[in-house]
Scaffold this active site. Structure first.
Site, PDB file in Angstrom:
ATOM      1  N   ASP A 200      -2.221   5.468  12.268  1.00  0.00           N
ATOM      2  CA  ASP A 200      -1.441   5.053  11.108  1.00  0.00           C
ATOM      3  C   ASP A 200      -0.163   5.878  11.056  1.00  0.00           C
ATOM      4  O   ASP A 200      -0.174   7.050  10.670  1.00  0.00           O
ATOM      5  CB  ASP A 200      -2.256   5.262   9.830  1.00  0.00           C
ATOM      6  CG  ASP A 200      -1.509   4.816   8.576  1.00  0.00           C
ATOM      7  OD1 ASP A 200      -0.351   4.370   8.699  1.00  0.00           O
ATOM      8  OD2 ASP A 200      -2.085   4.923   7.477  1.00  0.00           O
TER       9      ASP A 200
ATOM     10  N   SER B  31       0.812  -1.218   0.000  1.00  0.00           N
ATOM     11  CA  SER B  31       0.000   0.000   0.000  1.00  0.00           C
ATOM     12  C   SER B  31       0.845   1.268   0.000  1.00  0.00           C
ATOM     13  O   SER B  31       0.356   2.347  -0.350  1.00  0.00           O
ATOM     14  CB  SER B  31      -0.949   0.012   1.201  1.00  0.00           C
ATOM     15  OG  SER B  31      -0.239  -0.196   2.408  1.00  0.00           O
TER      16      SER B  31
ATOM     17  N   HIS C 265       1.827   4.899   6.645  1.00  0.00           N
ATOM     18  CA  HIS C 265       1.542   5.582   5.388  1.00  0.00           C
ATOM     19  C   HIS C 265       1.792   7.080   5.543  1.00  0.00           C
ATOM     20  O   HIS C 265       2.120   7.564   6.637  1.00  0.00           O
ATOM     21  CB  HIS C 265       0.100   5.318   4.954  1.00  0.00           C
ATOM     22  CG  HIS C 265      -0.183   3.868   4.731  1.00  0.00           C
ATOM     23  ND1 HIS C 265      -0.613   3.027   5.739  1.00  0.00           N
ATOM     24  CD2 HIS C 265      -0.083   3.101   3.617  1.00  0.00           C
ATOM     25  CE1 HIS C 265      -0.771   1.807   5.254  1.00  0.00           C
ATOM     26  NE2 HIS C 265      -0.441   1.814   3.976  1.00  0.00           N
TER      27      HIS C 265
END
Length: 432
Positions: free
Chosen positions: A406, A162, A409
């Site tokens: 998170d 990702s 990312h």
């Protein structure tokens, strides 16, 4: 005698005074011209910034005017371009940058809600006002039209997890300022997107393959973050291996998925495991699986046909920045400023992951020279180590609305856009 003295005086005036007066006059004219140009520039900038036009357009016009007269460090002169070829773009620091981002959450492009920090209420904006500054040169601003011209008629594939998709989405948004991206995906699965820029016949594809090699869930209790997987170290994942031959430029990456429990297979036989409870099975570190995954991926790329027309780029390990706990035990990333080179160093498992990749990359690069394929390094690891402020933290929204922070990312817009500024520099150097 009087005429003789007069003649001497005139001769002195011609040889000494007249040149001085001429020089003074020239300096005055030049200075006046410069002041007029500068005043006009500043007036235009002020006028631009006060117009009732979108902020993105204001920023673009302002920077364009600054670049046109070269009165700031943000310029694209030939000298900068030449110097850039002789310096390391990947060693440097983050410096304040007052202008706004290249795009926002309202730009004509798709930003994943998981990285759309502005949309979901991140209050501070400092994280978009830093710019990567190499130690010995300038990193040019991203030029969408220049990028599209360099890749006209080509296909660019992002192969990885990702974070590869994170970079792909950043690139689509950056290019959207020059051409409208059209979604031509062959599936509704957002992990496999395909974007076409029609006017340039340029296609971007995302091939989601977190381990790069064949893997299967093998835990009898079903999938979880720590469920056991079978990993076939000598077989590339068909998800990307069956499609990558269509790409002219391939950006490969991976890292965060190699920490979970694995059973390692080679030649169809179980040879060891990582974090497993299997008896009579050799215990191997996750670095072993990581090394073999990239070794197999590079071998697969080296076996493609028409190698001489391809460019393979490795983007190495992207650091995470969990503090105050582990990722699933209350860890977060609340910082609002970058680190400096004195605050933190590349070490521990991050350094080991990075070095493992580089060792396999260098071996592939050496082999690639024999076959005429170019292997290049998009070395973002140390730069991103300094950006604990650039993650979504709790401002990204996942489909299942999980409450975990998170810190892996990167916000969009944000420091991830620097990856594509560096990518453009690599493509320019290759074109030269």
């Amino acid at each position: 005698m009087k005429w003789k003295n007069l003649h001497m005086l005139l001769e002195s005036f011609r040889k000494v005074v007249l040149p001085i007066l001429t020089l003074v006059l020239l300096v005055k004219i030049t200075f006046s011209s410069y002041n007029t140009t500068t005043d006009s520039l500043l007036q235009n900038l002020e006028s631009t910034l006060n117009k009732s036009v979108p902020f993105d357009q204001q920023k673009h016009e302002a920077i364009t005017q600054l670049q046109s007269v070269g009165i700031t460090s943000i310029n694209h002169s030939e000298k900068v371009g030449i110097k850039q070829q002789t310096c390391n773009l990947f060693e440097g620091k983050w410096i304040p940058f007052p202008y706004g981002p290249y795009y926002t959450n309202e730009t004509n492009c798709a930003i994943d809600d998981r990285q759309n920090c502005m949309k979901f209420g991140r209050l501070d904006r400092d994280f978009i006002h830093w710019r990567w500054k190499p130690d010995d040169c300038e990193l040019p601003l991203f030029d969408a039209m220049q990028f599209l011209e360099l890749v006209r008629g080509k296909t660019l594939a992002f192969v990885g997890d990702s974070l590869a998709r994170n970079q792909m989405q950043s690139l689509v948004c950056l290019l959207a300022s020059a051409a409208i991206p059209v979604d031509v995906s062959e599936t509704k699965d957002t992990r496999f997107r395909r974007w076409l820029f029609k006017d340039y016949n340029f296609t971007i594809i995302a091939l989601w393959s977190p381990q790069l090699i064949k893997s299967y869930e093998s835990d009898p209790n079903g999938y979880s973050y720590n469920s056991l997987m079978d990993l076939y170290l000598d077989k590339a994942d068909d998800v990307w291996a069956s499609q990558v031959d269509k790409a002219h430029i391939i950006i490969i990456s991976g890292g965060q998925w190699f920490f979970r429990p694995f059973l390692y297979y080679e030649n169809g036989q179980l040879i060891g495991c990582h974090k497993c409870n299997e008896k009579n099975t050799t215990k191997l570190s996750h670095y072993y699986g990581y090394r073999m995954a990239f070794r197999t991926a590079f071998k697969t790329l080296l076996s493609l046909k028409k190698l001489k027309s391809r460019l393979v780029i490795l983007r190495p390990f992207s650091p995470q920045h969990f503090e105050n706990g582990e990722w699933n035990k209350g860890g977060n990333c609340n910082r609002t400023r970058p680190f400096t080179n004195q605050d933190i160093k590349l070490d521990g498992y991050t350094l080991q992951m990075y070095l493992t990749q580089l060792q396999e990359f260098k071996a592939a690069q050496k082999e690639g020279k024999k076959k005429g394929v170019k292997f290049r390094l998009l070395d973002t690891t140390e730069a991103m180590l300094l950006r604990p402020d650039g993650h979504p933290n709790n401002y990204g929204h996942w489909p299942n609305e999980k409450k975990l922070a998170d810190c892996v990312h990167w916000c969009m817009p944000g420091p991830v856009d620097t990856w594509n500024e560096l990518l453009l520099s690599i493509l320019k150097m290759e074109a030269e």
